[in-house]
Each structure stands twice: as structure tokens, then as C-alpha cells.
Design an enzyme around this catalytic site. Sequence first.
Site, PDB file in Angstrom:
ATOM      1  CG  HIS A   2      11.536  -0.526  -3.694  1.00  0.00           C
ATOM      2  ND1 HIS A   2      10.400  -0.912  -4.338  1.00  0.00           N
ATOM      3  CD2 HIS A   2      11.623   0.826  -3.885  1.00  0.00           C
ATOM      4  CE1 HIS A   2       9.800   0.154  -4.868  1.00  0.00           C
ATOM      5  NE2 HIS A   2      10.541   1.230  -4.616  1.00  0.00           N
ATOM      6  CD  GLU A  10      12.749   4.788  -4.901  1.00  0.00           C
ATOM      7  OE1 GLU A  10      12.268   5.923  -4.733  1.00  0.00           O
ATOM      8  OE2 GLU A  10      12.153   3.744  -4.591  1.00  0.00           O
ATOM      9  CD  GLU A  46      10.819   4.728  -7.846  1.00  0.00           C
ATOM     10  OE1 GLU A  46      10.184   5.737  -7.483  1.00  0.00           O
ATOM     11  OE2 GLU A  46      10.822   3.650  -7.231  1.00  0.00           O
ATOM     12  CG  ASP A  76       7.873   8.285  -6.295  1.00  0.00           C
ATOM     13  OD1 ASP A  76       7.368   7.407  -7.025  1.00  0.00           O
ATOM     14  OD2 ASP A  76       8.787   8.044  -5.480  1.00  0.00           O
ATOM     15  CG  ASP A  84       7.796   3.059  -7.375  1.00  0.00           C
ATOM     16  OD1 ASP A  84       7.578   4.271  -7.500  1.00  0.00           O
ATOM     17  OD2 ASP A  84       8.376   2.562  -6.374  1.00  0.00           O
ATOM     18  CG  HIS A 138       9.007  -0.007  -0.350  1.00  0.00           C
ATOM     19  ND1 HIS A 138       8.358   0.972   0.357  1.00  0.00           N
ATOM     20  CD2 HIS A 138       9.418   0.582  -1.491  1.00  0.00           C
ATOM     21  CE1 HIS A 138       8.386   2.105  -0.340  1.00  0.00           C
ATOM     22  NE2 HIS A 138       9.029   1.893  -1.459  1.00  0.00           N
TER      23      HIS A 138
HETATM   24 MN    MN Z   1       8.471   5.769  -6.262  1.00  0.00          MN
HETATM   25 MN    MN Z   2      10.094   3.179  -5.289  1.00  0.00          MN
END
Ligand code: MN
Ligand code: MN
Length: 301
Positions: free
Chosen positions: A157, A190, A284, A85, A96, A165
Site C-alpha cells: 500500500h 509486502e 515487508e 510486523d 512499516d 493504508h
Molecule cells: Mn506491515
Molecule cells: Mn503494510
Amino acid sequence: MENEILESWKKAGKIAAEAREYGKTLIKPESNFLEVSRKIEEFIVKKGAKPGFPVQLSINGIAAHYTAFPEDNSVFSEGNLVKLDLGAHINGYIGDTALTLEVSTNKNQELIKASKEALDAAIKLAKPGTKVCEIGEAVDNVITKYGFHPIKNLSGHKIDQYILHSNLSIPNYNNKDKTELEEDMIIAIEPFASTGMGLIKEGKASSNYRLYEFKPVRDSITKEILLFIKKEFSTLPFAKRYLVPKFPLAKVNYALSNLEKLGIIYQYPQLPEKEENCLVSQHEHTIYIKDKPIILTKVDD
Ligand code: MN
Ligand code: MN
């Protein structure tokens, strides 16, 4: 959204996607966490962005928030289920993204497919007017169909500038939140699929931190490190290893522990599944909400 902002966001998303694909090629038996993380982070910088947060390498039943420690000697082993990630940012506009792979085996492909297909199903719904609980329901349906559990206490998010976030959660099950997605939002979706009960708990310390509330401090080394954190990372997450060797490890440990006690920085715990000996997969993407969802963390176009 202003064009310049959107361009930065698109570029950051593309770099994150390229870094993810590059990272995938580095994860093999015996390659070590520290070096893989460093290479991916250097790649992001070379492409013209900065890490949006430290590279996360969470193995097997750890769902999230493991980053290499400063003197980490962990290596990947055959059969590890790895969640990679990572993020890239330009001026605080973060892409992200995450994927899951297994190291040199092929025994958990269904679990990997479950989170991937859940993400695809969710993205199809990521349009203005969709309720976030509908996204959660779509995620849950796919993962359940595969015979696994979505992790209910982890979520996607909204992302805002320098805020990874932000104040809207994108659930992985129907949590009854009827908040609607709006045009021009940037969100990360995600899904996590688990062979366990589908709940995480707070585990050991992770060495992932973020500046929580800036306050002046008196102690000189603590102050120096705090000012460095504020200048380099602003409110984005950072890893302890980012401070070494710029500062000696003993001083870093001393300052971070002071700052944590003062409530100035926050340390993320690792997030393992509540159930022992289970496996968790995750995928994600970062999405720009338009009538047709735009995946910012895609390699092509
Ligand atoms: Mn992530
Ligand atoms: Mn994330």
C-alpha cells in the site's frame, strides 16, 4: 518532498528496522506475546518514535492482524512460523516492516525465502513509471517458482501522513492495475507466500482498532475513551491493550463495543488463510520512490 518530512520518515523507518531486528531476538520458545510486544513498543518509544500500529505477531496459517490481547497468555512454541510486523512513526510518517522466522526449527526456510526474495525482486522495480501490476507479477513469479502461492487478497500500500493504508494497493500478483509509481511516493511492499491456496478470509476479532469516523458521543466513559484514542493515536491503528491499565478493562470493553456499534471505530479481523493447516510467510519494507529505490526500513545507512 520537504526535507523535514523526509528526515522524519527516514528516522521512523530506521527505528522500525531496528525494532524489527530487536524483536527477532525476543522471539523464542516460551517467551510470551504480551511481553515481546511491550518490549518492542517500548524500544520504539525510547528511540524517539511511536508505534505506527500495534506489534503484530501472526502465527502459522494466520497471515496478518494478530496483536496480543490485554490478558493474552499466548507463548511461542518450537516450530511456530511467526510473522513479526511492526511500524514506527514520527509525526504520522510511518515506517512499516515485517519479517518471518521460525521458532527453533529449520523446516520452513524455503517458504521464508520465497517471500523474502519476492520482496527483493519487487523493490528492484520500485521506480517512477513502474506499473503496480508489474510489481505484483514479479512477486508472483518468485513465489510460484518456489512452489508456493502468493496471497492475492492481501497487498502492499501507499503510505501517507497518519494514513497507513493509503489509496494505492501494491498487489502480490498481476492484477492488471496499470497505475504507475511516482517519484516521492512512499509505499510498503509486502509479499505473502502460502502453502495453501493463496487467499485469506476474515477470522476472529483481533483487538486491533482504528478511529474510523469521529462523532460526538454522550455516555461519559465512552466519551473519555474516545477522546483519549483521538488524541493518542489519531487515525492510526491501536490495540485494546494500549487502553489498559489507563482505564479498567471492563470500561475499555464497554466503550470499545459502544464505539464499534456507533461506527466510530473499526475492529480489524484476524486474517487466516482460507485453507486449514497451511503456513504463510511475509516480508515487508517501506520504500521511498526515487530513480534508485530507497529502502527506509533498512538497518544500515
Ligand atoms: Mn506491515
Ligand atoms: Mn503494510
